[in-house]
Design a protein around this motif. Structure first.
Motif, mmCIF file in Angstrom:
data_model
loop_
_atom_site.group_PDB
_atom_site.id
_atom_site.type_symbol
_atom_site.label_atom_id
_atom_site.label_comp_id
_atom_site.label_asym_id
_atom_site.label_seq_id
_atom_site.Cartn_x
_atom_site.Cartn_y
_atom_site.Cartn_z
ATOM 1 N N ASP A 141 0.826 -1.212 0.000
ATOM 2 C CA ASP A 141 0.000 0.000 0.000
ATOM 3 C C ASP A 141 0.858 1.259 0.000
ATOM 4 N N ASN A 142 0.372 2.293 -0.679
ATOM 5 C CA ASN A 142 1.004 3.606 -0.657
ATOM 6 C C ASN A 142 0.680 4.267 0.679
ATOM 7 N N THR A 143 1.672 4.449 1.519
ATOM 8 C CA THR A 143 1.431 4.944 2.872
ATOM 9 C C THR A 143 0.988 6.404 2.901
ATOM 10 N N ASN A 144 1.243 7.155 1.833
ATOM 11 C CA ASN A 144 0.873 8.571 1.800
ATOM 12 C C ASN A 144 -0.356 8.852 0.949
ATOM 13 N N ALA A 145 -1.030 7.804 0.488
ATOM 14 C CA ALA A 145 -2.250 8.008 -0.293
ATOM 15 C C ALA A 145 -3.330 8.636 0.584
ATOM 16 N N LEU A 146 -4.079 9.559 0.021
ATOM 17 C CA LEU A 146 -5.083 10.307 0.784
ATOM 18 C C LEU A 146 -6.382 10.390 0.001
ATOM 19 N N ALA A 147 -7.485 10.174 0.689
ATOM 20 C CA ALA A 147 -8.801 10.389 0.086
ATOM 21 C C ALA A 147 -9.215 11.838 0.297
ATOM 22 N N VAL A 148 -9.830 12.410 -0.704
ATOM 23 C CA VAL A 148 -10.266 13.804 -0.637
ATOM 24 C C VAL A 148 -11.762 13.853 -0.942
ATOM 25 N N LEU A 149 -12.459 14.827 -0.355
ATOM 26 C CA LEU A 149 -13.890 14.994 -0.593
ATOM 27 C C LEU A 149 -14.108 16.007 -1.697
ATOM 28 N N MET A 150 -14.914 15.637 -2.678
ATOM 29 C CA MET A 150 -15.273 16.526 -3.775
ATOM 30 C C MET A 150 -16.776 16.761 -3.787
ATOM 31 N N GLN A 151 -17.188 17.850 -4.429
ATOM 32 C CA GLN A 151 -18.606 18.177 -4.532
ATOM 33 C C GLN A 151 -18.870 18.832 -5.881
ATOM 34 N N VAL A 152 -20.040 18.552 -6.432
ATOM 35 C CA VAL A 152 -20.483 19.244 -7.643
ATOM 36 C C VAL A 152 -21.011 20.612 -7.225
ATOM 37 N N GLN A 153 -20.325 21.665 -7.671
ATOM 38 C CA GLN A 153 -20.713 23.043 -7.355
ATOM 39 C C GLN A 153 -20.759 23.864 -8.634
#
Length: 414
Positions: free
Chosen positions: A377-389
């Motif tokens: 696993d990539n230890t620095n992988a990050l999930a980000v929150l997106m929104q339709v605006q």
């Protein structure tokens, strides 16, 4: 046999082949000879036909752009400037085809593989890679099952299902509380393979720890579903104030159309590793979405000038917005190419060791360079929150990665 049991059975065979001094696979000698001369071959396995062909074609193009950039910069310098060549296979979105195509590319002399967009396909490709002692760097593969079996040749650039799903639950609680409308109950709609089921299980566990009720949990077959009205009607009857969705592009678009038709009273539709809700094409295909749709997922880094430049180049070259999957494919090819350069060798085992020690600057959102844990696993992988605006997909959370602020439960209603 269930998918998880199949992984375990295949994995045991692969580990026996690689860890017990077994003989090299058939065709290995010819492949090794092919790696010693001519261009350095990197294999790319994606579904360029079938229901996920648009994403597969995007990812193949992203991989090719990485190869072109490497060659334009002088090739593999430690090998005297040898050029890189992308050799490709069409998985057709089928696990058995992915398996045979992986073997074909390895036999053709690939020093490493990238792919595959679908977790079920990556399961089989990882076994082939392990058996042949050739590194496999997954660009898009959400399921965590592949990385729980002690493989030495399987790596992953994106964050895994548990990382994304846990972040999705945490972001939902934080964003809804900040808006003064704390979430109470989440219904979960997901495709039924290990990808969707894993996302639902991980989200449910994280949400319940936060005191959020989850249910009903509703699954469907992404390969055959043509309408999700009945499922969304069940969500409406449940009284949930948020609907979480884990699926691929086509089925997630069906969910959006069903939501527009059934009109459940929701504060948000919350994508979890969703293959549609953060795509510009989804905004066009789904019509008037307001600000209802969020997506917690891996994502290209919209705040990185290099990523912006790459996506502009893709747009000029192909006339299409570059999706995150294509950026991940670009990153995955860079991981293998930089490992070849560091190892100064096309021996896949030496390349594997260099990947394990890699530190590669990503063009996707992360907490630092791409580097791998012992399980791949990539230890620095990050999930980000997106929104339709306002008709665009924006990064909105966490604040340090945001392009704009989240707008939770604004005035729009379906």
């Amino acid at each position: 046999m269930s998918a998880r049991k199949l992984i375990a059975a295949l994995g045991a065979c692969a580990l026996l082949a690689t860890g017990c001094g077994g003989s090299a696979p058939m065709g290995a000698a010819g492949a090794a000879a092919g790696r010693d001369e001519g261009p350095v071959k990197i294999g790319a396995l994606h579904p360029v036909s079938g229901s996920n062909a648009v994403d597969g074609q995007q990812m193949r193009r992203g991989a090719q752009m990485a190869v072109d950039a490497i060659n334009a910069a002088g090739g593999i310098k430690s090998l005297g400037g040898r050029k890189v060549e992308l050799v490709t296979g069409d998985t057709q979105g089928k696990a058995d085809i992915g398996q045979s195509e992986a073997q074909r590319l390895i036999s053709a002399g690939a020093v490493g593989l990238v792919g595959t967009y679908q977790s079920a396909v990556s399961t089989n490709v990882a076994v082939v890679a392990e058996r042949n002692r050739v590194p496999f760097v997954a660009d898009v593969t959400a399921s965590d099952a592949v990385y729980a079996h002690g493989y030495k040749y399987a790596f992953r650039v994106q964050p895994g299902s548990k990382v994304i799903a846990t972040a999705a639950a945490q972001y939902l609680q934080q964003v809804s509380q900040q808006a003064g409308k704390p979430v109470h109950k989440v219904a979960f709609l997901h495709e039924q393979s290990d990808f969707g089921s894993g996302a639902a299980d991980a989200f449910t566990a994280a949400a319940e720890q936060l005191g959020i009720e989850v249910g009903p949990n509703i699954s469907y077959d992404a390969t055959s579903v043509s309408d999700l009205t009945a499922q969304v009607t069940q969500v409406k009857a449940s009284g949930a104030d948020v609907l979480a969705v884990a699926g691929y592009y086509r089925d997630s678009l069906l969910a959006a159309k069903a939501i527009a038709s059934v009109k459940p009273d929701l504060n948000a539709v919350w994508g979890v590793s969703n293959g549609a809700f953060d795509q510009p094409k989804f905004v066009t295909d789904a019509g008037d979405l307001g600000a209802l749709y969020f997506s917690t997922n891996y994502h290209y880094d919209a705040t990185n000038p290099q990523t912006v430049a790459l996506r502009e180049q893709y747009q000029r070259r192909y006339g299409d917005p570059m999706r995150t999957g294509a950026v991940l494919s670009y990153d995955a090819v860079q991981v293998i190419a930089q490992a070849v350069d560091k190892a100064a060798s096309t021996d896949p085992r030496k390349v594997r060791d260099a990947i394990a020690a890699a530190r590669v600057a990503p063009l996707t959102v992360g907490n630092g360079p791409i580097q791998f844990a012992p399980n791949g696993d990539n230890t620095n992988a990050l999930a980000v929150l997106m929104q339709v605006q306002d008709g665009q997909v924006k990064q909105v959370y966490p604040p340090e990665k945001a392009e704009s602020r989240p707008e939770y439960q604004v005035t729009w209603r379906p």
